[in-house]
Design an enzyme around this catalytic site. Structure first.
Site, short mmCIF file in Angstrom:
data_model
loop_
_atom_site.label_atom_id
_atom_site.label_comp_id
_atom_site.label_asym_id
_atom_site.label_seq_id
_atom_site.Cartn_x
_atom_site.Cartn_y
_atom_site.Cartn_z
CG ASP A 187 -8.30 -4.41 -2.81
OD1 ASP A 187 -7.52 -3.47 -2.96
OD2 ASP A 187 -9.53 -4.28 -2.91
CG HIS A 215 -2.08 0.92 1.09
ND1 HIS A 215 -2.01 2.26 1.30
CD2 HIS A 215 -3.36 0.66 0.70
CE1 HIS A 215 -3.20 2.81 1.07
NE2 HIS A 215 -4.05 1.86 0.70
#
Ligand code: SDX
Length: 428
Positions: free
Chosen positions: A363, A306
């Site tokens: 996700d 991320h």
């Protein structure tokens, strides 16, 4: 006395103000840089660049903190209520009872699509990507509701926001039904927000889909966890488009297009495809970890890493727990969950991932919950869009309501040809 940064370039030295956020994040205000020095900054993926001041969402990537209007997301997990979080994000506080009821009723009364739009689905190819359908149908609100193109007051804003938030479910469900050649199921005014979406997805003309409390809670939670995430790629897109004073429908349709990318919202599809490939191909998770580390392999461990979180994505923690709870409640045994867990365990012990601070993101587990709810893989990013809609609207509104907002227009460093002349074609 406000702190300042000193920039020394050659024999020129200028002072730039430092602004500080409520959680201590500091930024050098360079709004006067070019006029004072002729210089611009260079930050291609904008990882070091703040484009706005916002009061909506706070993320601390190092501590794994995510708060909506100051409330940690973990506090929404007990009795998850997406519509309540929608109000919180858009209006800045939790709604009172006499506010949430009419707000919910707005969604009920705006759930239907214009029959002309419904008929357009008949001409959409059955294998059309649902995200392409969603961005197109969201944009069609710009011609079905032309009275809401310019938002001059709070009433017209509420009407436009309600249409987006309510109809996005119907548009998504109709795309799913179209892909299977099934009759469209109209919204049921007796059902709450998430239950109505599942009804439109899975009911039949002769049989209503039974939405248990467990299923409804699970979908409320998934939408809440996706609701906003400060200046991510799709939200920045919504702000960019909105900064030209483009209407709310067009701005959110643009957000859907940005979210579609596999590095962003499309990652939830890639995660399940990756896990399915491992499962059906009998690939050992250890082999996956090896491939993810070898640049030559061109293999990415989707759902990991991320730009902001350099610790666990707090949403991934919540979703990982939700996987256990929802699969147990629904008596679903999904081998992909075991593979996901093993990949996470191996990665978190591997220096490649640890050194780069690559942790599971939202996700990595979201797809497993959506699968357990019966939602097909190609609808995962559409579900992400439904969840993120309030965040896009809230951020668009914050910018729209700011009298100092200007059109966003970044600069560049030109590296192309020096001046030269046009050569007629017969002389080339
Ligand atoms: C979302 O911004 C948001 O807030 C987004 C989001 C939201 O709510 O809106 O949180 C939603 O988009 C979550 C992210 C979903 N995407 C994925 O899961 C795709 C896989 N992840 C990566 O592609 C990547 O981690 C990104 C896109 C998420 C972040 O990319 P960055 O910040 O540009 O990081 P990078 O690509 O420069 O990676 C740094 C290093 C590189 O290695 P080196 O060049 O240092 O050797 O880490 C490696 C990368 O190769 N790396 C990975 C990896 N992610 C990064 N290696 C293997 N597998 C991965 N998943």
């Amino acid at each position: 006395m406000a702190e300042k940064a000193v920039l020394q370039v050659g024999d020129q030295s200028i002072e730039l103000p430092i602004i500080e956020g409520v959680e201590g994040e500091r930024a050098i205000d360079i709004t006067s840089l070019r006029s004072e020095t002729g210089l611009i900054t260079y930050d291609p993926s904008m990882g070091n660049t703040g484009v706005c001041q916002s009061e909506i969402t706070f993320i601390d990537g190092d501590k794994g903190i995510l708060r909506y209007r100051g409330i940690p997301i973990e506090q929404f997990t007990q009795s998850p209520n997406f519509v309540e979080v929608v109000w919180l994000l858009i209006f800045g506080r939790l709604p009172k009872l006499d506010e949430i009821t009419p707000f919910s009723e707005l969604f009920t009364s705006n759930a239907l699509l214009h029959e002309g739009l419904r008929l357009q689905y008949n001409d959409i190819p059955k294998d059309a990507p649902p995200m392409a359908i969603l961005s197109a149908t969201l944009n069609s609100l710009s011609y079905y509701h032309q009275e809401l193109l310019s938002i001059e007051d709070s009433k017209s804003f509420m009407q436009a926001a309600a249409r987006l938030l309510s109809k996005v479910r119907t548009m998504a469900a109709f795309a799913y039904r179209r892909s299977l050649g099934l009759p469209f199921i109209y919204p049921d005014p007796q059902l709450r927000y998430c239950a109505n979406f599942l009804h439109m997805m899975f009911s039949q003309p002769y049989q209503q889909f039974e939405v248990t409390q467990e299923i409804e809670d699970a979908l409320n939670l998934v939408f809440i966890l996706h609701a906003d995430h400060e200046q991510n790629c799709s939200t920045s897109t919504v702000r960019m488009v909105g900064s030209s004073q483009a209407n709310l429908f067009a701005s959110c349709a643009a957000g859907v297009c940005a979210l579609w990318g596999p590095l962003h919202g499309g990652a939830n599809v890639k995660v399940i495809e990756m896990l399915e490939g491992i499962h059906s191909g009998g690939i050992k998770p250890k082999e996956c970890i090896r491939m993810a580390k070898d640049k030559e392999e061109g293999f990415r461990l989707y759902g990991f890493g991320h730009r902001v979180y350099k610790n666990f994505d707090p949403r991934a923690r919540v979703l990982k727990e939700a996987c256990d709870k929802v699969l147990a409640q629904l008596q679903v045994n999904d081998p992909l969950l075991d593979i996901a867990r093993e990949l996470e365990e191996l990665a978190l012990e591997d220096s490649y991932f640890v050194d780069r601070k690559l942790y599971p993101n939202v996700d990595f587990y979201s797809g497993i919950v959506l699968r357990a709810l019966g939602i097909p893989t190609n609808m995962f990013t559409v579900c992400f869009s439904i969840g993120r809609m309030p965040g896009w609207i809230a951020q668009w509104k914050e910018q729209h309501d700011n009298p100092n907002s200007r059109i966003q227009r970044p600069r560049q460093v030109y590296m192309g040809p020096k001046e030269n002349n046009y050569v007629p074609i017969h002389k080339r």
